[in-house]
Design an enzyme around this catalytic site. Sequence first.
Site, PDB file in Angstrom:
ATOM      1  N   ASP A 149     139.133   9.140  20.384  1.00 36.20           N
ATOM      2  CA  ASP A 149     139.318   8.739  21.101  1.00 36.20           C
ATOM      3  C   ASP A 149     141.165   8.855  21.668  1.00 36.20           C
ATOM      4  O   ASP A 149     141.649   8.639  20.328  1.00 36.20           O
ATOM      5  CB  ASP A 149     139.018   8.094  22.778  1.00 36.20           C
ATOM      6  CG  ASP A 149     139.327   8.419  23.859  1.00 36.20           C
ATOM      7  OD1 ASP A 149     139.408   9.269  24.493  1.00 36.20           O
ATOM      8  OD2 ASP A 149     140.205   8.002  24.391  1.00 36.20           O
TER       9      ASP A 149
ATOM     10  N   GLU B  82     144.701   8.625  24.166  1.00 34.73           N
ATOM     11  CA  GLU B  82     145.465   8.018  25.202  1.00 34.73           C
ATOM     12  C   GLU B  82     146.791   9.517  25.208  1.00 34.73           C
ATOM     13  O   GLU B  82     147.326   9.515  24.585  1.00 34.73           O
ATOM     14  CB  GLU B  82     145.891   7.177  25.468  1.00 34.73           C
ATOM     15  CG  GLU B  82     145.162   5.545  25.363  1.00 34.73           C
ATOM     16  CD  GLU B  82     143.963   6.287  26.956  1.00 34.73           C
ATOM     17  OE1 GLU B  82     144.392   7.003  27.467  1.00 34.73           O
ATOM     18  OE2 GLU B  82     142.623   5.478  25.678  1.00 34.73           O
TER      19      GLU B  82
ATOM     20  N   GLU C   2     151.863   6.558  36.293  1.00 36.40           N
ATOM     21  CA  GLU C   2     150.228   7.243  36.412  1.00 36.40           C
ATOM     22  C   GLU C   2     150.305   7.306  35.185  1.00 36.40           C
ATOM     23  O   GLU C   2     148.587   6.141  35.645  1.00 36.40           O
ATOM     24  CB  GLU C   2     150.286   9.003  37.118  1.00 36.40           C
ATOM     25  CG  GLU C   2     150.218   9.676  36.805  1.00 36.40           C
ATOM     26  CD  GLU C   2     151.969  10.270  37.069  1.00 36.40           C
ATOM     27  OE1 GLU C   2     152.844  11.251  37.960  1.00 36.40           O
ATOM     28  OE2 GLU C   2     152.307   9.042  36.987  1.00 36.40           O
TER      29      GLU C   2
ATOM     30  N   HIS D   8     141.903   1.720  29.706  1.00 33.72           N
ATOM     31  CA  HIS D   8     141.700   2.559  28.662  1.00 33.72           C
ATOM     32  C   HIS D   8     142.589   2.184  27.579  1.00 33.72           C
ATOM     33  O   HIS D   8     143.898   1.353  27.295  1.00 33.72           O
ATOM     34  CB  HIS D   8     142.200   3.946  29.040  1.00 33.72           C
ATOM     35  CG  HIS D   8     141.139   3.943  30.435  1.00 33.72           C
ATOM     36  ND1 HIS D   8     140.878   6.048  30.275  1.00 33.72           N
ATOM     37  CD2 HIS D   8     140.636   3.859  30.937  1.00 33.72           C
ATOM     38  CE1 HIS D   8     139.550   5.592  30.849  1.00 33.72           C
ATOM     39  NE2 HIS D   8     140.127   5.207  31.727  1.00 33.72           N
TER      40      HIS D   8
ATOM     41  N   ASP E  42     138.064   3.039  23.607  1.00 29.48           N
ATOM     42  CA  ASP E  42     136.680   3.451  24.165  1.00 29.48           C
ATOM     43  C   ASP E  42     136.140   4.139  22.763  1.00 29.48           C
ATOM     44  O   ASP E  42     134.578   4.530  23.147  1.00 29.48           O
ATOM     45  CB  ASP E  42     137.837   5.035  24.668  1.00 29.48           C
ATOM     46  CG  ASP E  42     138.517   4.025  26.069  1.00 29.48           C
ATOM     47  OD1 ASP E  42     138.348   2.808  26.657  1.00 29.48           O
ATOM     48  OD2 ASP E  42     138.962   4.692  26.377  1.00 29.48           O
TER      49      ASP E  42
END
Length: 227
Positions: free
Chosen positions: A7, A9, A52, A150, A155
């Site tokens: 995963d 980010e 965000e 997250h 994850d």
Amino acid sequence: MREIIFDTETTGLDPKTGDRLVEIGCIEMVNRVTTGRTFHVYVNPERDMPAEAEAVHGLSAAFLADKPRFAEVAGDFLEFIGDAPMVAHNAGFDFGFINAELRLCGLPEVDRGRMVDTVALARVRHPGAKLSLDALCSRYGIDRSHRTLHGALLDAELLAQVYVELRGGRQIGLELVAETTEIVTEIKVLVRTDRQYRQPRPHAATAEELAAHAVFLQSVDAPLWGT
């Protein structure tokens, strides 16, 4: 069979508009069983962190400022993944960022033929259902209570469990091979050969029995059978 569950980010949704990778988490699986080997790194994106995006993963520009740039960890990353299939949730997104970073370093991209997308697997297995990682964890009873934000490695750990379930819920390395034992039952049929043969007895009625039967019928009121 070796597979990499991973995963990422990022600072946003699209590397074509300048978004960058900020975290990679990879887990090694062999025969659908995690081996304990992982690759995890935070990456300095060399740009600001949109509010965000920080709200999703909690990684600030200040936290990432002293982290290595992707070019500094690319070699270790490529060595870890080797030529194994790469499993990710909405894998096209993660592959897009990984390959964008590799291009910036002048390195070959990871072949998309290695990509395994768990969203696509879930769509086939559970048509019409919610396909987010959270929804699939709920469906399969996977504990995600420790997931407040997250995180790439966290994850990936959750996804590894989901992936096993999507592939049938069986971990190949833990399957037991049933041992079968053939049970042979010997059936003995005993036939006596020492009996003396006897002629069959006659069963026809005698004249006396027929006469007695006729007398009996005369005592029956309107018998249904004749003599």
